[in-house]
Design a protein around this motif. Structure first.
Motif, PDB file in Angstrom:
ATOM      1  N   VAL A  30       0.865  -1.171   0.000  1.00 18.48           N
ATOM      2  CA  VAL A  30       0.000   0.000   0.000  1.00 18.48           C
ATOM      3  C   VAL A  30       0.907   1.229   0.000  1.00 18.48           C
ATOM      4  CG1 VAL A  30      -1.700   1.359   1.272  1.00 18.48           C
ATOM      5  CG2 VAL A  30      -1.886  -1.129   1.202  1.00 18.48           C
ATOM      6  N   ILE A  62       0.877   5.387   0.077  1.00 15.72           N
ATOM      7  CA  ILE A  62       0.094   6.588   0.356  1.00 15.72           C
ATOM      8  C   ILE A  62       0.963   7.773  -0.037  1.00 15.72           C
ATOM      9  CG2 ILE A  62      -1.094   7.944   2.101  1.00 15.72           C
ATOM     10  CD1 ILE A  62      -1.377   5.268   3.682  1.00 15.72           C
ATOM     11  N   THR A  63       0.458   8.579  -0.954  1.00 16.29           N
ATOM     12  CA  THR A  63       1.247   9.684  -1.488  1.00 16.29           C
ATOM     13  C   THR A  63       0.401  10.931  -1.608  1.00 16.29           C
ATOM     14  OG1 THR A  63       2.799  10.274  -3.256  1.00 16.29           O
ATOM     15  CG2 THR A  63       0.779   9.116  -3.914  1.00 16.29           C
ATOM     16  N   ASP A  64       1.032  11.976  -2.085  1.00 13.95           N
ATOM     17  CA  ASP A  64       0.305  13.199  -2.417  1.00 13.95           C
ATOM     18  C   ASP A  64       0.678  13.591  -3.843  1.00 13.95           C
ATOM     19  OD1 ASP A  64       2.866  14.272  -2.225  1.00 13.95           O
ATOM     20  OD2 ASP A  64       2.454  15.407  -0.419  1.00 13.95           O
ATOM     21  N   THR A  70      -2.258   2.204  -4.636  1.00 15.62           N
ATOM     22  CA  THR A  70      -1.760   3.540  -4.352  1.00 15.62           C
ATOM     23  C   THR A  70      -2.930   4.455  -4.057  1.00 15.62           C
ATOM     24  OG1 THR A  70       0.140   3.195  -5.807  1.00 15.62           O
ATOM     25  CG2 THR A  70      -0.409   5.472  -5.268  1.00 15.62           C
ATOM     26  N   PHE A  71      -2.803   5.228  -2.993  1.00 21.54           N
ATOM     27  CA  PHE A  71      -3.821   6.199  -2.603  1.00 21.54           C
ATOM     28  C   PHE A  71      -3.205   7.593  -2.633  1.00 21.54           C
ATOM     29  CE2 PHE A  71      -5.054   2.263  -0.549  1.00 21.54           C
ATOM     30  CZ  PHE A  71      -6.418   2.212  -0.785  1.00 21.54           C
ATOM     31  N   TYR A  72      -3.930   8.517  -3.234  1.00 24.96           N
ATOM     32  CA  TYR A  72      -3.530   9.927  -3.233  1.00 24.96           C
ATOM     33  C   TYR A  72      -4.336  10.618  -2.149  1.00 24.96           C
ATOM     34  CZ  TYR A  72      -0.995   8.966  -7.461  1.00 24.96           C
ATOM     35  OH  TYR A  72      -0.102   8.455  -8.361  1.00 24.96           O
ATOM     36  N   ILE A  73      -3.656  11.131  -1.161  1.00 22.84           N
ATOM     37  CA  ILE A  73      -4.314  11.654   0.033  1.00 22.84           C
ATOM     38  C   ILE A  73      -5.275  12.793  -0.303  1.00 22.84           C
ATOM     39  CG2 ILE A  73      -2.544  13.317   0.753  1.00 22.84           C
ATOM     40  CD1 ILE A  73      -4.350  10.778   3.035  1.00 22.84           C
ATOM     41  N   ARG A 120      -5.250  18.240   3.138  1.00 22.38           N
ATOM     42  CA  ARG A 120      -4.222  17.793   4.084  1.00 22.38           C
ATOM     43  C   ARG A 120      -4.227  18.769   5.243  1.00 22.38           C
ATOM     44  NH1 ARG A 120       1.382  16.145   1.632  1.00 22.38           N
ATOM     45  NH2 ARG A 120       1.525  15.460   3.771  1.00 22.38           N
ATOM     46  N   PHE A 136      -5.967   7.915   9.417  1.00 21.29           N
ATOM     47  CA  PHE A 136      -6.149   7.558   8.023  1.00 21.29           C
ATOM     48  C   PHE A 136      -7.637   7.415   7.706  1.00 21.29           C
ATOM     49  CE2 PHE A 136      -1.822   5.878   8.604  1.00 21.29           C
ATOM     50  CZ  PHE A 136      -1.212   6.479   7.510  1.00 21.29           C
ATOM     51  N   ILE A 142      -8.454   3.513   3.445  1.00 19.77           N
ATOM     52  CA  ILE A 142      -7.062   3.062   3.443  1.00 19.77           C
ATOM     53  C   ILE A 142      -6.888   2.022   4.518  1.00 19.77           C
ATOM     54  CG2 ILE A 142      -4.681   3.760   3.810  1.00 19.77           C
ATOM     55  CD1 ILE A 142      -5.397   6.458   2.628  1.00 19.77           C
TER      56      ILE A 142
END
Length: 72
Positions: free
Chosen positions: A25, A27-29, A53-56, A62, A68, A72
């Motif tokens: 997993v 987790i990015t921006d 992949t998750f884009y916050i 943010r 979380f 997620i």
């Protein structure tokens, strides 16, 4: 100096010790998406297709919160 690809590959194989069949997993921006995309690409090569992949930003602004989202 090495490339992003070689650095990511080294980190996944030697630091994280990612193995075939393991789930990943990420987790990015949006700002660092180019790094996350390379991590995703290399992780799929090593572990198979078990990478998400998750884009916050899709979960809202943010705000520095440590919790979380449930997805997620």
């Amino acid at each position: 100096m090495g490339t992003l690809q070689s650095g990511v590959r080294n980190a996944l194989e030697n630091c994280v010790r990612l193995r075939e069949g393991e789930r990943v997993v990420i987790i990015t921006d949006a700002e660092t998406a180019f790094v996350a995309q390379e991590i995703e690409r290399q992780a799929k090569i090593i572990s198979g297709e078990r990478v998400r992949t998750f884009y916050i930003e899709i979960f809202g602004e943010r705000n520095g919160a440590l919790a979380f989202p449930d997805e997620i």
